[in-house]
Design an enzyme around this catalytic site. Structure first.
Site, PDB file in Angstrom:
ATOM      1  N   CYS A   2      35.735  31.413  25.386  1.00  0.00           N
ATOM      2  CA  CYS A   2      34.357  31.077  25.082  1.00  0.00           C
ATOM      3  C   CYS A   2      34.063  29.828  25.911  1.00  0.00           C
ATOM      4  O   CYS A   2      34.964  29.230  26.475  1.00  0.00           O
ATOM      5  CB  CYS A   2      34.220  30.744  23.604  1.00  0.00           C
ATOM      6  SG  CYS A   2      34.835  32.072  22.559  1.00  0.00           S
ATOM      7  N   ARG A  27      32.170  32.931  30.756  1.00  0.00           N
ATOM      8  CA  ARG A  27      33.359  32.887  29.900  1.00  0.00           C
ATOM      9  C   ARG A  27      33.200  33.747  28.645  1.00  0.00           C
ATOM     10  O   ARG A  27      34.150  33.930  27.889  1.00  0.00           O
ATOM     11  CB  ARG A  27      33.634  31.436  29.468  1.00  0.00           C
ATOM     12  CG  ARG A  27      33.895  30.508  30.615  1.00  0.00           C
ATOM     13  CD  ARG A  27      34.064  29.091  30.118  1.00  0.00           C
ATOM     14  NE  ARG A  27      35.281  28.922  29.353  1.00  0.00           N
ATOM     15  CZ  ARG A  27      36.460  28.607  29.856  1.00  0.00           C
ATOM     16  NH1 ARG A  27      36.582  28.452  31.156  1.00  0.00           N
ATOM     17  NH2 ARG A  27      37.508  28.458  29.091  1.00  0.00           N
ATOM     18  N   TRP A  75      32.837  34.853  23.267  1.00  0.00           N
ATOM     19  CA  TRP A  75      33.467  36.143  23.573  1.00  0.00           C
ATOM     20  C   TRP A  75      34.310  36.457  22.342  1.00  0.00           C
ATOM     21  O   TRP A  75      35.323  35.805  22.096  1.00  0.00           O
ATOM     22  CB  TRP A  75      34.334  36.006  24.826  1.00  0.00           C
ATOM     23  CG  TRP A  75      34.927  37.293  25.317  1.00  0.00           C
ATOM     24  CD1 TRP A  75      34.323  38.230  26.100  1.00  0.00           C
ATOM     25  CD2 TRP A  75      36.259  37.766  25.090  1.00  0.00           C
ATOM     26  NE1 TRP A  75      35.192  39.252  26.366  1.00  0.00           N
ATOM     27  CE2 TRP A  75      36.387  39.002  25.766  1.00  0.00           C
ATOM     28  CE3 TRP A  75      37.357  37.278  24.388  1.00  0.00           C
ATOM     29  CZ2 TRP A  75      37.556  39.741  25.764  1.00  0.00           C
ATOM     30  CZ3 TRP A  75      38.532  38.015  24.378  1.00  0.00           C
ATOM     31  CH2 TRP A  75      38.622  39.240  25.062  1.00  0.00           C
ATOM     32  N   ASN A 101      37.055  27.211  21.148  1.00  0.00           N
ATOM     33  CA  ASN A 101      37.540  28.229  22.066  1.00  0.00           C
ATOM     34  C   ASN A 101      39.040  28.376  21.833  1.00  0.00           C
ATOM     35  O   ASN A 101      39.760  27.377  21.821  1.00  0.00           O
ATOM     36  CB  ASN A 101      37.282  27.799  23.523  1.00  0.00           C
ATOM     37  CG  ASN A 101      37.872  28.782  24.504  1.00  0.00           C
ATOM     38  OD1 ASN A 101      37.955  29.974  24.212  1.00  0.00           O
ATOM     39  ND2 ASN A 101      38.297  28.290  25.652  1.00  0.00           N
ATOM     40  N   GLY A 102      39.508  29.612  21.635  1.00  0.00           N
ATOM     41  CA  GLY A 102      40.941  29.829  21.413  1.00  0.00           C
ATOM     42  C   GLY A 102      41.152  30.705  20.191  1.00  0.00           C
ATOM     43  O   GLY A 102      40.221  31.378  19.728  1.00  0.00           O
ATOM     44  N   GLU A 481      43.134  46.922  43.490  1.00  0.00           N
ATOM     45  CA  GLU A 481      42.043  45.964  43.354  1.00  0.00           C
ATOM     46  C   GLU A 481      40.692  46.670  43.513  1.00  0.00           C
ATOM     47  O   GLU A 481      39.748  46.382  42.776  1.00  0.00           O
ATOM     48  CB  GLU A 481      42.223  44.836  44.391  1.00  0.00           C
ATOM     49  CG  GLU A 481      41.122  43.797  44.426  1.00  0.00           C
ATOM     50  CD  GLU A 481      40.898  43.047  43.113  1.00  0.00           C
ATOM     51  OE1 GLU A 481      41.703  43.192  42.168  1.00  0.00           O
ATOM     52  OE2 GLU A 481      39.892  42.327  43.038  1.00  0.00           O
ATOM     53  N   LYS A 485      37.769  46.725  40.706  1.00  0.00           N
ATOM     54  CA  LYS A 485      36.402  46.251  40.986  1.00  0.00           C
ATOM     55  C   LYS A 485      35.395  47.290  40.514  1.00  0.00           C
ATOM     56  O   LYS A 485      34.432  46.968  39.847  1.00  0.00           O
ATOM     57  CB  LYS A 485      36.170  46.022  42.487  1.00  0.00           C
ATOM     58  CG  LYS A 485      36.765  44.791  43.106  1.00  0.00           C
ATOM     59  CD  LYS A 485      36.090  43.496  42.752  1.00  0.00           C
ATOM     60  CE  LYS A 485      36.590  42.883  41.490  1.00  0.00           C
ATOM     61  NZ  LYS A 485      37.845  42.264  41.362  1.00  0.00           N
ATOM     62  N   GLU A 488      35.402  47.719  36.540  1.00  0.00           N
ATOM     63  CA  GLU A 488      34.960  46.609  35.698  1.00  0.00           C
ATOM     64  C   GLU A 488      33.456  46.384  35.776  1.00  0.00           C
ATOM     65  O   GLU A 488      32.839  46.021  34.789  1.00  0.00           O
ATOM     66  CB  GLU A 488      35.770  45.318  35.918  1.00  0.00           C
ATOM     67  CG  GLU A 488      35.702  44.671  37.253  1.00  0.00           C
ATOM     68  CD  GLU A 488      36.638  43.459  37.396  1.00  0.00           C
ATOM     69  OE1 GLU A 488      37.094  42.891  36.399  1.00  0.00           O
ATOM     70  OE2 GLU A 488      36.902  43.087  38.557  1.00  0.00           O
ATOM     71  N   HIS A 504      52.283  64.729  42.058  1.00  0.00           N
ATOM     72  CA  HIS A 504      53.235  64.877  40.953  1.00  0.00           C
ATOM     73  C   HIS A 504      52.522  64.895  39.597  1.00  0.00           C
ATOM     74  O   HIS A 504      52.975  64.272  38.648  1.00  0.00           O
ATOM     75  CB  HIS A 504      54.277  63.754  41.003  1.00  0.00           C
ATOM     76  CG  HIS A 504      55.126  63.799  42.233  1.00  0.00           C
ATOM     77  ND1 HIS A 504      56.042  64.803  42.477  1.00  0.00           N
ATOM     78  CD2 HIS A 504      55.162  62.993  43.312  1.00  0.00           C
ATOM     79  CE1 HIS A 504      56.619  64.598  43.645  1.00  0.00           C
ATOM     80  NE2 HIS A 504      56.099  63.511  44.179  1.00  0.00           N
ATOM     81  N   LYS A 604      35.570  35.965  32.198  1.00  0.00           N
ATOM     82  CA  LYS A 604      36.236  35.564  33.430  1.00  0.00           C
ATOM     83  C   LYS A 604      37.555  34.858  33.156  1.00  0.00           C
ATOM     84  O   LYS A 604      38.543  35.072  33.826  1.00  0.00           O
ATOM     85  CB  LYS A 604      35.322  34.644  34.231  1.00  0.00           C
ATOM     86  CG  LYS A 604      35.925  34.302  35.574  1.00  0.00           C
ATOM     87  CD  LYS A 604      34.890  34.013  36.593  1.00  0.00           C
ATOM     88  CE  LYS A 604      35.487  33.954  37.969  1.00  0.00           C
ATOM     89  NZ  LYS A 604      35.825  35.277  38.498  1.00  0.00           N
TER      90      LYS A 604
HETATM   91  C1  G6P Z   1      40.247  38.107  33.666  1.00  0.00           C
HETATM   92  C2  G6P Z   1      39.202  38.327  34.743  1.00  0.00           C
HETATM   93  C3  G6P Z   1      39.855  38.901  35.999  1.00  0.00           C
HETATM   94  C4  G6P Z   1      40.977  37.978  36.457  1.00  0.00           C
HETATM   95  C5  G6P Z   1      42.010  37.775  35.355  1.00  0.00           C
HETATM   96  C6  G6P Z   1      43.033  36.706  35.720  1.00  0.00           C
HETATM   97  O1  G6P Z   1      40.691  39.307  33.174  1.00  0.00           O
HETATM   98  O2  G6P Z   1      38.191  39.197  34.270  1.00  0.00           O
HETATM   99  O3  G6P Z   1      38.889  39.006  37.021  1.00  0.00           O
HETATM  100  O4  G6P Z   1      41.583  38.518  37.599  1.00  0.00           O
HETATM  101  O5  G6P Z   1      41.358  37.325  34.159  1.00  0.00           O
HETATM  102  O6  G6P Z   1      42.383  35.466  35.793  1.00  0.00           O
HETATM  103  P1  G6P Z   1      42.959  34.228  36.570  1.00  0.00           P
HETATM  104  O7  G6P Z   1      41.969  33.130  36.303  1.00  0.00           O
HETATM  105  O8  G6P Z   1      44.301  33.928  35.975  1.00  0.00           O
HETATM  106  O9  G6P Z   1      43.061  34.591  38.004  1.00  0.00           O
END
Ligand code: G6P
Length: 609
Positions: A2, A27, A75, A101-102, A481, A485, A488, A504, A604
């Site tokens: 959060c 966040r 969040w 937050n936590g 990746e 992308k 998400e 397979h 994020k």
């Molecule tokens: C979250 C984000 C991802 C990110 C991951 C790791 O899941 O949505 O985009 O890659 O955390 O975050 P970091 O800050 O450790 O790279």
């Protein structure tokens, strides 16, 4: 995950709280709220939904103002998104308001005790338990009540607290969850992350782990959980204010995609000096490298995908075992590591709970920790033996792009540096690769010039509901990746598959409603990729290929569309192949009407395990 903010000073706190929360919405954004300490006592406005909902209410109440306040963007972890579960939470006595937050691990036990004592709970959150606990310990001194409470709480908590009876005090707490104090003139700020503070101050003090900040308008003091005063360390942030603005782009994600050439230059240039590479302050002695038994990389999400590229890149180059683990899995496989293992933690935020836990586990086993982090002074950076910072600037879009690219660059530099130090690469090859590295920003710039062409392909393919990304070796790592992308931000179900593995089992899913995005940049695997593509094409799938300019003709014959990226050493191809994948995901999400910068259910910075 959060976002929390707070203000104490001479101005009205509310405008800062709102604009600070706006910067922290990445966040978490399922609800938000603000509490102030006004002449009427503690006043709260909080609502489920985006910050705009709270903003509209606040703007309709001109007398909602005070020079002391806290704010929160949520969040949800405990309790669904709702008005009641939103923060700030207020104690039953109405005197104390708190943002958190936590996760509080022992909240059920504490809640039970408090209910027995007659406390009344309005929400399903673990956070409300904290404010009620503080209230149960409160005897006209909020600081002393907080000190007692933090000793009882288990889990992770960044807190912002205000109290009706103490209008000159803002309290912040950090345990395993970041809080930054921004120092102003006759005013002070708190926030979970730097972007919230950029418009107000550049002088920041990161609240160290397990500390409480007693903040007044003119100054602040730090105390450990035993009540001993500790030292304040300030740093000056040099990020531009507009680094956290959209600068005319529709979305932060597109702005950040377009910033990649600059970010890569900024990450590369301090580390290249002529034909030589520099590793900031990290020193690897001959003795250390001789005894080095393996490299373990731990990370989450996109940073993990950088780790997958790193495994292919480094293992081939260094002829050393390189393992890569999802940070959340690392501890539970009892990894075999010791003082001769180099553990590399990759994290944009430097605050990801799973990565922090993996780092601590590795440290306990005696490994040397090197982290690749974007946020200066973050928890992962400060707990590592060595840190290599990416210079990506603040990344706001939840889906990472520029931080991923900057992490790749650091991996290349680190790999080449270690290869040189262990005589695994000769000077001629090294200087060739260093030149190619230096050329990457320009090649990325050229790739970005074809944005509109990629967007046209997005228009052709955006309705597909089933997408496979296929590739081999390094291209497979890039597929992971690319697939992340797409899913998400556009909510299209996609999977990354090693191209040779598709037959397979998974090929049973392939039909005329399937889009296959094939990445083929590795020269020795081009023919194998062509066979794999023919196999899925024969089942009716549509084929979009991303390849190097060298192989366009070959792939044109077996696909519906080809996007070519500039020719580069195969080892560095991930940095180019990812660009069209970022662009196509962006545009598909846009065409599908998705909330690109704030995709549903995501955050994020994930500061819970
Ligand atoms: C979250 C984000 C991802 C990110 C991951 C790791 O899941 O949505 O985009 O890659 O955390 O975050 P970091 O800050 O450790 O790279």
């Amino acid at each position: 995950m959060c976002g929390i903010v707070g203000y104490i000073g001479k101005r009205n706190a509310v405008p800062f709280l709102l604009q600070g929360l706006e910067k922290l919405e990445y966040r978490g954004y399922d609800s938000s709220g603000i509490a102030i300490n006004s002449s009427k006592g503690i006043e709260v406005i909080k609502k489920q939904g985006r910050l705009g909902v709270v903003k509209n209410i606040v703007e309709s109440k001109p007398d909602f103002c005070s020079s002391l306040g806290i704010g929160h963007t949520r969040w949800a972890t405990h309790g669904s998104p709702s008005d009641l579960n939103s923060h700030p939470h207020v104690s039953s006595c109405g005197k104390i308001a708190l943002v958190h937050n936590g996760i509080i691990e022992n909240y059920i036990e504490i809640k039970k005790n408090l209910i027995e004592k007659g406390f009344d709970f309005k929400s399903d959150t673990d956070s409300e338990v904290i404010v009620q606990l503080i209230s149960s310990l409160y005897k006209n001194d909020i600081f002393s009540a907080v000190k007692k409470a933090v000793k009882i709480l288990e889990g992770s908590f960044a807190l912002g607290i205000i109290c009706k009876d103490n209008p000159n005090v803002l309290i912040a707490v950090n345990k395993d969850s970041p809080v930054i104090i921004g120092a102003g003139t006759n005013e002070n700020f708190i926030a979970s992350d730097i972007p919230a503070l950029l418009s107000e101050t550049r002088i920041i003090c990161r609240l160290p782990e397990k500390q409480i900040a007693l903040i007044k308008a003119t100054d602040f003091e730090l105390y450990d959980f035993d009540g001993r005063m500790t030292q304040k360390n300030f740093t000056t942030v040099n990020w531009e204010v507009n680094a956290a603005e959209k600068n005319g782009y529709d979305h932060f994600m597109l702005k950040e995609i377009m910033e990649q050439p600059e970010v890569i230059k900024a990450t590369l240039s301090p580390r290249i000096s002529g034909p030589n590479l520099k590793l900031d302050n990290a020193v690897f002695s001959k003795e250390y490298l001789k005894n080095l038994n393996k490299i373990c990389i731990v990370a989450c999400g996109s940073a993990y995908h950088v780790g997958c590229v790193a495994k292919y890149f480094m293992e081939k180059l260094l002829r050393k075992t390189v393992e890569v683990d999802l940070a959340s899995e690392f501890r539970y496989r009892c990894p075999i590591i010791d003082k001769n293992t180099l553990v590399i933690v990759i994290s944009q935020s430097g605050e990801t709970a799973d990565s922090i836990a993996a780092l601590r586990e590795a440290k306990l086993k005696g490994a040397r920790i090197l982290s690749i982090v974007n946020v200066i002074g973050s928890t992962i950076a400060s707990e590592s033996d060595d840190v290599l910072y990416t210079h990506a600037g603040p990344e706001i879009a939840v889906a990472t792009t520029k931080a991923y690219s900057a992490q790749l660059i650091v991996i290349y530099i680190l790999g080449l540096y270690l290869a040189k130090s262990t005589q695994k690469i000769n000077d001629e090859n090294l200087s060739l690769l260093v030149k190619k590295l230096q050329n990457l920003p320009y090649q990325i710039e050229n790739t970005l010039k074809y944005k509109e062409e990629v967007f046209k392909l997005a228009k052709k393919y955006y309705k597909y509901e089933k997408v496979f990304f296929i590739g081999r070796n390094l291209d497979y790592a890039v597929c992971m990746e690319g697939s992340l992308k797409l899913k998400e931000i556009s909510y299209v179900h996609s999977e990354a598959y090693a191209a040779g593995e598709l037959k397979h089992g998974t090929i049973s899913l392939v039909d005329e409603n399937t889009l296959i995005i094939a990445i083929a940049t590795q020269p020795e695997l081009v023919d194998k990729m062509i066979s794999n593509i023919r196999t899925v094409r024969a089942r009716g799938a549509k084929i979009l290929v991303i390849t190097s300019s060298l192989y366009i003709d070959k792939f044109n014959q077996v696909s519906d569309d080809v996007i070519s990226v500039p020719e580069v050493s195969p080892e560095l191809s991930a940095s180019l192949a990812i660009i069209p994948l970022q662009l196509i995901s962006y545009q598909i999400a846009k065409l599908r009407g998705c909330d690109i910068d704030k995709p549903r259910n995501l955050a994020k910075s994930v500061t819970v395990e």
